[in-house]
Design an enzyme around this catalytic site. Sequence first.
Site, PDB file in Angstrom:
ATOM      1  N   GLY A 196       0.792  -1.230   0.000  1.00  0.00           N
ATOM      2  CA  GLY A 196       0.000   0.000   0.000  1.00  0.00           C
ATOM      3  C   GLY A 196       0.822   1.276   0.000  1.00  0.00           C
ATOM      4  O   GLY A 196       0.331   2.343  -0.375  1.00  0.00           O
ATOM      5  N   ASP A 321      -2.839   7.282   7.347  1.00  0.00           N
ATOM      6  CA  ASP A 321      -2.353   5.905   7.153  1.00  0.00           C
ATOM      7  C   ASP A 321      -2.976   4.958   8.167  1.00  0.00           C
ATOM      8  O   ASP A 321      -2.305   4.076   8.702  1.00  0.00           O
ATOM      9  CB  ASP A 321      -0.814   5.828   7.212  1.00  0.00           C
ATOM     10  CG  ASP A 321      -0.313   4.450   6.790  1.00  0.00           C
ATOM     11  OD1 ASP A 321      -0.901   3.876   5.857  1.00  0.00           O
ATOM     12  OD2 ASP A 321       0.650   3.947   7.405  1.00  0.00           O
TER      13      ASP A 321
END
Length: 583
Positions: A196, A321
Amino acid sequence: MQARLLPFLVAMACASLGSQAAGAAGVTRQMIDADARTGADVLTWGLGTQGQRYSPLRQVNTGNVGKLVPAWAFSFGGEKQRGQESQPVIHDGKMFVTASYSRLFALDAATGRKLWKYEHRLPDGIMPCCDVINRGAALYDNLVIFGTLDAQLVALNQDTGEVVWKEKVDDYAAGYSMSAAPLIVDGLVLTGVSGGEFGVVGRVEARDAKTGALVWTRPTVEGHMGYTYDPDGNRKENGVSGTAGKSWPGDLWKTGGAATWLGGTYDPKTGLAYFGTGNPAPWNSHLRKGDNLYSCSTVAIDVKTGRIVWHYQNTPNDGWDFDGVNEFVTFDMDGKRVGGKADRNGFFYVNDAATGKLLNAFPFVRKVTWATSIDLATGRPNYVAENRPGDPTSATEGKGRTVFAAPSFLGGKNQMPMAYSPDTKLFYVPANEWGMDIWNEPIAYKKGAAYLGAGFTIKTLNDDYIGALRAIDPKTGKIVWEQKNGAPLWGGVLTTAGNLVFWGTPEGYLKAADAKTGKVVWQFQTGSGVVAPPVTWEQDGVQYVSVVSGWGGAVPLWGGDVARKVNYLEQGGMVWVFKLPKP
Ligand code: CA
Ligand code: CA
């Protein structure tokens, strides 16, 4: 032709050699479905596909755990002593345990004697974000299957370690890797992808566990097409995930992240596999106005069709995040099958396992800055707008306004799996209290390069502790007890019918506490930090407890002030196994 003959020969051999050989014939669907209830083996990551990490064994209990001693220990050896996040699996007297740098060891589970090892040949250019770790293998039939740092899936013969099949899942040079333990459901091996931080596209794949042949793929970024595959490998469109262009602006969905890097859980009652998804890419949320489905979510997939049945997004338009990868652990509450998830964003969620409807949500860490609460009616967070890192395009010097945010991006909880006890009806959550300075910067996608658009420094919040193992009531949100820990907790948790909770610490201890009161009743120093979940099983009348030791993972690499605070911790690579002494 050979492949067709083989099962027949194995069956013949079992028939002639009696029950011992029949036990070695392999792991079946029925055995996997029963794994949570069978103390004699550990076939799945999570001690059962629901991921409760609860063992029915009670030979070791609060009354005698103080006497627990080492039965054996085994070193992974070599110069590859990095983070060890692996959960061992145990079947038919053999332990299969993965290690740093995509290694897998088969050991005699009673003595620790090495049976064989597999060392995956890794290319130079692998790009694991968070250390060269692996979280474990899956068992099916006579195979042991695991994912590698160069994004391959490897199936080995349990007896010999020979490669039976090997499949490339994706391009490591584009940032793809694999670190999660695969999930086996009805003869299919279900896997996610890591990456990611490099703008990969998250997805879940189902393969025939015996052959590695693809059966379906399901992207977890809105706009991408899902496929089914026939036995000859021809693919057929199986519907776009979501509605293209709905929750993403422009072309950003093409490199949208939502990596499924912690794998999934499965509940036979709903027929659904639950995969958590990571951050949308890049981290700078101002570039991608909208919810950015299905990032930072739980995605429930019908295993038969490869379609998304429901999704619940923990952090819409994530700017911190807050990967939503954490395990969705199903259990029964008020006569209903529900799932619990302790999210990286600091909130614990309870959703209906069949529909995804949000039933409860409460913070499980003491400081949360990005939202005040989760609205149970809409299912959405009540954001604190000024606590979102600023837009770099509306700032001077190319850097957006810095904010202090808690939890830090390493999360109220990260990869370390929690446990649920049906006896106490409590979750045991390895939580961390920390924050971060975070700001946004301009960024453009480049294949194989970090795709963040953010800078950060992780900070401590309290002088005396970061980690806290918390016993949490999912109905009330109450913290029933906690055990604080100096370093951030990074291993998982095990709970047993012996009224025990086991967990490890970076300081090197494997600890056991009374599940009802939290009183620590045993601990053992393993010689390096524990960042892996313990397991237990019973063999020849003896209950064993095991954990892998070896400090590493994301904290020393990304932890800022916290990494400096714990830089005295030493690396390692050992499996420890414990039992009670003979009476
Ligand atoms: Ca079992
Ligand atoms: Ca992430």
